[in-house]
Design a protein around this motif. Sequence first.
Motif, PDB file in Angstrom:
ATOM      1  N   ASN A  66       0.831  -1.210   0.000  1.00  0.00           N
ATOM      2  CA  ASN A  66       0.000   0.000   0.000  1.00  0.00           C
ATOM      3  C   ASN A  66       0.859   1.250   0.000  1.00  0.00           C
ATOM      4  N   LYS A  67       1.962   1.188   0.722  1.00  0.00           N
ATOM      5  CA  LYS A  67       2.887   2.326   0.770  1.00  0.00           C
ATOM      6  C   LYS A  67       3.447   2.586  -0.644  1.00  0.00           C
ATOM      7  N   LEU A  68       3.846   1.513  -1.296  1.00  0.00           N
ATOM      8  CA  LEU A  68       4.413   1.663  -2.647  1.00  0.00           C
ATOM      9  C   LEU A  68       3.359   2.170  -3.635  1.00  0.00           C
ATOM     10  N   ARG A  69       2.116   1.771  -3.417  1.00  0.00           N
ATOM     11  CA  ARG A  69       1.035   2.210  -4.326  1.00  0.00           C
ATOM     12  C   ARG A  69       0.787   3.718  -4.215  1.00  0.00           C
ATOM     13  N   GLU A  70       1.253   4.315  -3.136  1.00  0.00           N
ATOM     14  CA  GLU A  70       1.063   5.774  -2.973  1.00  0.00           C
ATOM     15  C   GLU A  70       1.997   6.576  -3.875  1.00  0.00           C
ATOM     16  N   ASP A  71       3.033   5.925  -4.381  1.00  0.00           N
ATOM     17  CA  ASP A  71       4.008   6.624  -5.233  1.00  0.00           C
ATOM     18  C   ASP A  71       3.321   7.096  -6.512  1.00  0.00           C
ATOM     19  N   GLU A  72       3.624   8.317  -6.933  1.00  0.00           N
ATOM     20  CA  GLU A  72       2.948   8.857  -8.129  1.00  0.00           C
ATOM     21  C   GLU A  72       3.298   8.092  -9.396  1.00  0.00           C
ATOM     22  N   LEU A  73       4.387   7.321  -9.362  1.00  0.00           N
ATOM     23  CA  LEU A  73       4.755   6.563 -10.556  1.00  0.00           C
ATOM     24  C   LEU A  73       4.086   5.186 -10.609  1.00  0.00           C
ATOM     25  N   TYR A  74       3.359   4.849  -9.547  1.00  0.00           N
ATOM     26  CA  TYR A  74       2.697   3.542  -9.500  1.00  0.00           C
ATOM     27  C   TYR A  74       1.576   3.473 -10.540  1.00  0.00           C
ATOM     28  N   ASN A  75       1.409   2.310 -11.144  1.00  0.00           N
ATOM     29  CA  ASN A  75       0.225   2.078 -11.990  1.00  0.00           C
ATOM     30  C   ASN A  75      -0.119   0.586 -11.933  1.00  0.00           C
ATOM     31  N   GLU A  76      -1.326   0.256 -12.374  1.00  0.00           N
ATOM     32  CA  GLU A  76      -1.825  -1.122 -12.254  1.00  0.00           C
ATOM     33  C   GLU A  76      -0.962  -2.116 -13.041  1.00  0.00           C
ATOM     34  N   GLU A  77      -0.474  -1.656 -14.183  1.00  0.00           N
ATOM     35  CA  GLU A  77       0.333  -2.556 -15.000  1.00  0.00           C
ATOM     36  C   GLU A  77       1.553  -3.044 -14.215  1.00  0.00           C
ATOM     37  N   MET A  78       2.137  -2.127 -13.452  1.00  0.00           N
ATOM     38  CA  MET A  78       3.314  -2.455 -12.656  1.00  0.00           C
ATOM     39  C   MET A  78       2.994  -3.578 -11.666  1.00  0.00           C
ATOM     40  N   GLU A  79       1.829  -3.479 -11.074  1.00  0.00           N
ATOM     41  CA  GLU A  79       1.421  -4.496 -10.104  1.00  0.00           C
ATOM     42  C   GLU A  79       1.328  -5.866 -10.800  1.00  0.00           C
ATOM     43  N   HIS A  80       0.747  -5.881 -12.000  1.00  0.00           N
ATOM     44  CA  HIS A  80       0.602  -7.142 -12.730  1.00  0.00           C
ATOM     45  C   HIS A  80       1.970  -7.720 -13.093  1.00  0.00           C
ATOM     46  N   THR A  81       2.873  -6.863 -13.567  1.00  0.00           N
ATOM     47  CA  THR A  81       4.171  -7.390 -14.004  1.00  0.00           C
ATOM     48  C   THR A  81       4.981  -7.898 -12.806  1.00  0.00           C
ATOM     49  N   CYS A  82       4.831  -7.225 -11.654  1.00  0.00           N
ATOM     50  CA  CYS A  82       5.568  -7.670 -10.462  1.00  0.00           C
ATOM     51  C   CYS A  82       4.998  -8.989  -9.942  1.00  0.00           C
ATOM     52  N   LEU A  83       3.691  -9.148 -10.036  1.00  0.00           N
ATOM     53  CA  LEU A  83       3.077 -10.421  -9.635  1.00  0.00           C
ATOM     54  C   LEU A  83       3.541 -11.534 -10.579  1.00  0.00           C
ATOM     55  N   PHE A  84       3.658 -11.197 -11.857  1.00  0.00           N
ATOM     56  CA  PHE A  84       4.138 -12.182 -12.836  1.00  0.00           C
ATOM     57  C   PHE A  84       5.544 -12.648 -12.447  1.00  0.00           C
ATOM     58  N   TYR A  85       6.387 -11.673 -12.097  1.00  0.00           N
ATOM     59  CA  TYR A  85       7.771 -11.976 -11.687  1.00  0.00           C
ATOM     60  C   TYR A  85       7.770 -12.888 -10.451  1.00  0.00           C
ATOM     61  N   GLY A  86       6.956 -12.497  -9.454  1.00  0.00           N
ATOM     62  CA  GLY A  86       6.883 -13.295  -8.214  1.00  0.00           C
ATOM     63  C   GLY A  86       6.397 -14.707  -8.495  1.00  0.00           C
ATOM     64  N   ASN A  87       5.423 -14.846  -9.390  1.00  0.00           N
ATOM     65  CA  ASN A  87       4.903 -16.183  -9.726  1.00  0.00           C
ATOM     66  C   ASN A  87       5.958 -17.017 -10.442  1.00  0.00           C
ATOM     67  N   TYR A  88       6.690 -16.343 -11.356  1.00  0.00           N
ATOM     68  CA  TYR A  88       7.747 -17.074 -12.070  1.00  0.00           C
ATOM     69  C   TYR A  88       8.745 -17.655 -11.058  1.00  0.00           C
ATOM     70  N   LEU A  89       9.183 -16.798 -10.108  1.00  0.00           N
ATOM     71  CA  LEU A  89      10.171 -17.258  -9.125  1.00  0.00           C
ATOM     72  C   LEU A  89       9.620 -18.435  -8.317  1.00  0.00           C
ATOM     73  N   PHE A  90       8.358 -18.291  -7.890  1.00  0.00           N
ATOM     74  CA  PHE A  90       7.788 -19.339  -7.055  1.00  0.00           C
ATOM     75  C   PHE A  90       7.675 -20.655  -7.836  1.00  0.00           C
ATOM     76  N   GLU A  91       7.173 -20.546  -9.068  1.00  0.00           N
ATOM     77  CA  GLU A  91       7.031 -21.767  -9.875  1.00  0.00           C
ATOM     78  C   GLU A  91       8.403 -22.390 -10.154  1.00  0.00           C
ATOM     79  N   LYS A  92       9.382 -21.534 -10.375  1.00  0.00           N
ATOM     80  CA  LYS A  92      10.735 -22.026 -10.628  1.00  0.00           C
ATOM     81  C   LYS A  92      11.280 -22.754  -9.394  1.00  0.00           C
ATOM     82  N   SER A  93      10.981 -22.218  -8.220  1.00  0.00           N
ATOM     83  CA  SER A  93      11.488 -22.838  -6.980  1.00  0.00           C
ATOM     84  C   SER A  93      10.924 -24.253  -6.822  1.00  0.00           C
TER      85      SER A  93
END
Length: 410
Positions: free
Chosen positions: A68-95
């Motif tokens: 939530n803190k990071l979402r307050e940043d003026e540079l935040y956007n929804e696309e960023m959230e999706h791409t970061c979740l994609f990254y996190g999922n890739y790492l988890f699936e890889k593990s």
Amino acid sequence: MAAHALLSASSMHRWENCTRAPRFEAQFPQGEASVYAQEGTLAHKMCEEVANYNFHKIDKRTFNRRMNKLREDELYNEEMEHTCLFYGNYLFEKSLTFSEKPFTVQEDMVDLSDWIPEGFGTCDSIMIGSGKIQITDYKHGKGVQVSAKNNSQMRLYALGALKKYMPIYGDSIKTVVMAIVQPRITEDVEEEELTVEELLAWGENIKPIAQKAYNGEGDFNPGSWCRFCKGKSVCKARSENATALEDFKDAVIIGKLDGDDKTKAATDKLLTGDPNILTDEEVADLLKRGADIVQWYEDLCTYALEAILDGHTIPGYKVVAGKSNRTWSDEEAAFKAIMDSGIEETMLYERKAKTLSALEKMIGKKDFEAMVGQYITKPMGKPTLTGSDDKRPDYSEAKKDFEGVVENAG
Ligand code: SF4
């Protein structure tokens, strides 16, 4: 460790090709981080939180609070959230592909000084287990796709990670995997796998080049790597390279000639070696050099503009205000005045659909594809000239015609 090492892993492509660059660049100011770089930094922070949550390093409450803190940043956007979740999922699936649960760490600083003087870097993610070490890098940029193959930056980070964790894992680590996640361009994650021996041998080879670059020895060597050099606008070697095209200014391109002229020109070239007739090979060479010149000229213009604004005199040039469009100083008041004159409010607005890209950004790539993927078509683009190392498939006139037939038949 120095705060700014002279040689960095990310600039290695430049200094391995132009060993004079690092010391030459050091005389120019650092400059402020671009908005793209700042956006990348924010996305990396988000990626770190997502990965730490996926690997149970932080609980849900902490995760939500930090996100939530990071979402307050003026540079935040929804696309960023999706791409970061994609990254996190890739790492988890890889593990899950490791035969035992791997050790994981995010944003881990590693020492590169065994290979590049004073060097250090930060690995976005490291996973170790089952005889393997995996380094994963998240790239937020969507301009140029970065390949994981032969990627000097990734290899240097991998060497740094090996140096850090070998004392703990010893020679149980046999292979090194380097992956790049760049979801704004592709959801295919490219990986390179090397044995530890292969990686260490590569590291040995770069040591003398790094030392030469650190000492500021060797020749200036202009090329595509100049693009991100801080001295690119005023580097003399680059400008001399750019003006070398002068030699060909009167040349004729054989391929442009018709029938007999073409044959004659080709024969002349063969018999006399006439330097004024270009062969296809010379055209290839000039295309490459021409691209460097266009880039160099744009850099030169940017430099001249800033220099004049800074008070320099560039003889024969000045800065003027560019074209601008009229805009309302008070839109609300203007619209009221128009309506007061008797024009209906509905006449003042038009209902416009958002673009496909804007909607995808709002909904997220995956959901967007599931929701409306079947309604999207992509016609083949116009034939475009590019380098043979471009990853896109070759343009095919036959494929284009065939596509039309299928669409009509359907
Ligand atoms: S502009 Fe190019 S040639 Fe000049 S120092 Fe930088 S990398 Fe080297």
